[in-house]
Design a protein around this motif. Structure first.
Motif, PDB file in Angstrom:
ATOM      1  N   GLU A 202       0.871  -1.175   0.000  1.00 51.85           N
ATOM      2  CA  GLU A 202       0.000   0.000   0.000  1.00 51.85           C
ATOM      3  C   GLU A 202       0.905   1.222   0.000  1.00 51.85           C
ATOM      4  O   GLU A 202       1.428   1.620   1.041  1.00 51.85           O
ATOM      5  CB  GLU A 202      -0.924  -0.010   1.210  1.00 51.85           C
ATOM      6  N   GLY A 203       1.083   1.805  -1.166  1.00 56.54           N
ATOM      7  CA  GLY A 203       2.041   2.891  -1.282  1.00 56.54           C
ATOM      8  C   GLY A 203       3.425   2.312  -1.487  1.00 56.54           C
ATOM      9  O   GLY A 203       3.605   1.230  -2.044  1.00 56.54           O
ATOM     10  N   GLY A 204       4.419   3.036  -1.024  1.00 54.86           N
ATOM     11  CA  GLY A 204       5.794   2.597  -1.210  1.00 54.86           C
ATOM     12  C   GLY A 204       6.372   3.127  -2.507  1.00 54.86           C
ATOM     13  O   GLY A 204       5.654   3.334  -3.493  1.00 54.86           O
ATOM     14  N   ALA A 205       7.664   3.398  -2.484  1.00 57.35           N
ATOM     15  CA  ALA A 205       8.370   3.895  -3.664  1.00 57.35           C
ATOM     16  C   ALA A 205       9.851   3.656  -3.442  1.00 57.35           C
ATOM     17  O   ALA A 205      10.246   2.994  -2.477  1.00 57.35           O
ATOM     18  CB  ALA A 205       8.076   5.389  -3.878  1.00 57.35           C
ATOM     19  N   THR A 206      10.684   4.190  -4.334  1.00 57.99           N
ATOM     20  CA  THR A 206      12.123   3.975  -4.172  1.00 57.99           C
ATOM     21  C   THR A 206      12.623   4.519  -2.836  1.00 57.99           C
ATOM     22  O   THR A 206      13.594   3.995  -2.278  1.00 57.99           O
ATOM     23  CB  THR A 206      12.893   4.661  -5.305  1.00 57.99           C
ATOM     24  N   ASN A 207      11.941   5.554  -2.329  1.00 56.77           N
ATOM     25  CA  ASN A 207      12.400   6.154  -1.073  1.00 56.77           C
ATOM     26  C   ASN A 207      11.305   6.184  -0.004  1.00 56.77           C
ATOM     27  O   ASN A 207      11.347   7.008   0.912  1.00 56.77           O
ATOM     28  CB  ASN A 207      12.910   7.575  -1.330  1.00 56.77           C
ATOM     29  N   ILE A 208      10.313   5.313  -0.142  1.00 61.74           N
ATOM     30  CA  ILE A 208       9.229   5.263   0.835  1.00 61.74           C
ATOM     31  C   ILE A 208       9.002   3.812   1.273  1.00 61.74           C
ATOM     32  O   ILE A 208       8.771   2.936   0.434  1.00 61.74           O
ATOM     33  CB  ILE A 208       7.908   5.815   0.269  1.00 61.74           C
TER      34      ILE A 208
END
Length: 349
Positions: A202-208
């Motif tokens: 749920e969400g998340g990214a290269t820097n999250i």
């Protein structure tokens, strides 16, 4: 239903959750059963054939239409020869094989196999050429449980791991730990497999780092005692890894079909009858497989035999597509073999 009515064959409807049908042929103190599953799958068919699905997004990609047509053909033969039948044949058209809780379990609750001595079922097998049949005595197909996990924590900026709980790292360790359940806890002689097939966040990214990670998988085996133990071990792994990483790991195990057991004596007799009908060279010994089938519910109640029908095309046609694919198809010659075999086995039951 129209086919049964036209031939004056008694039947009952509304079984197995609503769409199941049971027809009856013959008379006698002994009753045997033949089963065919009837539902399609949510797959768009790409075959260019006259019998292509007329409904977008739905096709018979697992051969259930073949099973139904075979049983209808067998009923027609048995009805023509009913004066020679020394027993009753109960013909079960079963819904819901592909989806939990399994139409077989619902048909059983509705009395479909009450008083039945044994039951036979068949399934298409593209790896076998048309005209051949496959048998396997004992445990033939595995149990199948669906696994769902949610790893929850406090996400945040990937550059500040000290401010968050790393749900992705915890998920990765949890996945690896699940693999050790089979490799380090199972008797090596007991077939079992645990696989995680889907990971989403749920969400998340290269820097999250996300707050939640969702995992989905399956566990399969032939041993019911080991199956129950694995469920406990999964919970233990979730608690220990969750505690170690400061996350919560929610566990949802959807207990699916049991392992399918072909009665050894019945299967031996079925194999003998098959060889007299199509010749020994056309009856193949198959190995157990880790796929699942809700016919297994019948096999835990009464003696059962689930065999395979060869539906593969001649090698030069190169059309033997696998089941559950949009181009699945069969060599139509298989129908005459399947109909004849079902009627033969029923007549000699």
């Amino acid at each position: 239903i129209q086919f049964l009515q036209e031939h004056g064959i008694p039947y009952e409807t509304g079984l197995g959750g609503g769409t199941g049908i049971v027809a009856h042929v013959g008379n006698g103190d002994k009753t045997i059963a033949l089963r065919a599953d009837i539902d399609a799958l949510p797959i768009q068919e790409i075959n260019n054939v006259p019998y292509k699905s007329k409904i977008d997004g739905i096709m018979h990609a697992c051969g259930h239409d073949v099973h139904t047509a075979s049983l209808m053909g067998a009923i027609h033969i048995l009805n023509e020869l009913k004066d020679q039948l020394r027993h009753q044949v109960r013909c079960i058209f079963q819904p819901g094989e592909e989806k939990l809780p399994g139409g077989a379990s619902l048909m059983i609750k509705d009395g479909a196999i009450d008083g039945v001595r044994h039951i036979l079922g068949q399934h298409v097998h593209p790896d076998l050429p048309s005209g051949k049949f496959g048998v396997c005595a004992g445990y033939f197909m595995a149990s199948a449980d669906e696994l769902f996990f949610t790893v929850s924590g406090r996400g945040g900026h990937a550059a500040r791991p000290q401010d968050l709980t790393d749900t992705v790292l915890a998920s990765a360790e949890f996945i690896l730990s699940l693999q050790s359940i089979v490799s380090r806890n199972a008797d090596p002689m007991v077939a079992s497999v645990l696989s995680i097939g889907k990971v989403t966040t749920e969400g998340g990214a290269t820097n999250i780092i996300p707050d939640r990670v969702h995992l989905q998988g399956t566990f399969r085996t032939f041993d019911e005692s080991w199956r129950k133990k694995v469920h406990d071990l999964i919970w233990e792994k979730a608690l220990s890894i969750g505690r170690a990483h400061g996350v919560d790991i929610d566990v949802n195990i959807k207990v699916g079909y049991p392992a399918l057991h072909n009665d050894e004596d019945l299967t031996s007799e079925v194999e003998r009858l098959m060889k007299t009908f199509v010749g020994p060279e056309n009856v193949i010994q198959l190995s157990p497989r880790m796929t699942a089938e809700d016919f297994s519910y019948y096999s835990h109640r009464i003696p059962a035999c689930f065999y395979r029908l060869g539906t593969g095309f001649p090698p030069e046609e190169k059309r033997s597509a696998a089941v559950h694919t949009p181009d699945f198809d069969i060599d139509e010659d298989a129908l005459k073999h399947s109909i004849g075999m079902m009627a033969w086995l029923a007549m000699n039951g």
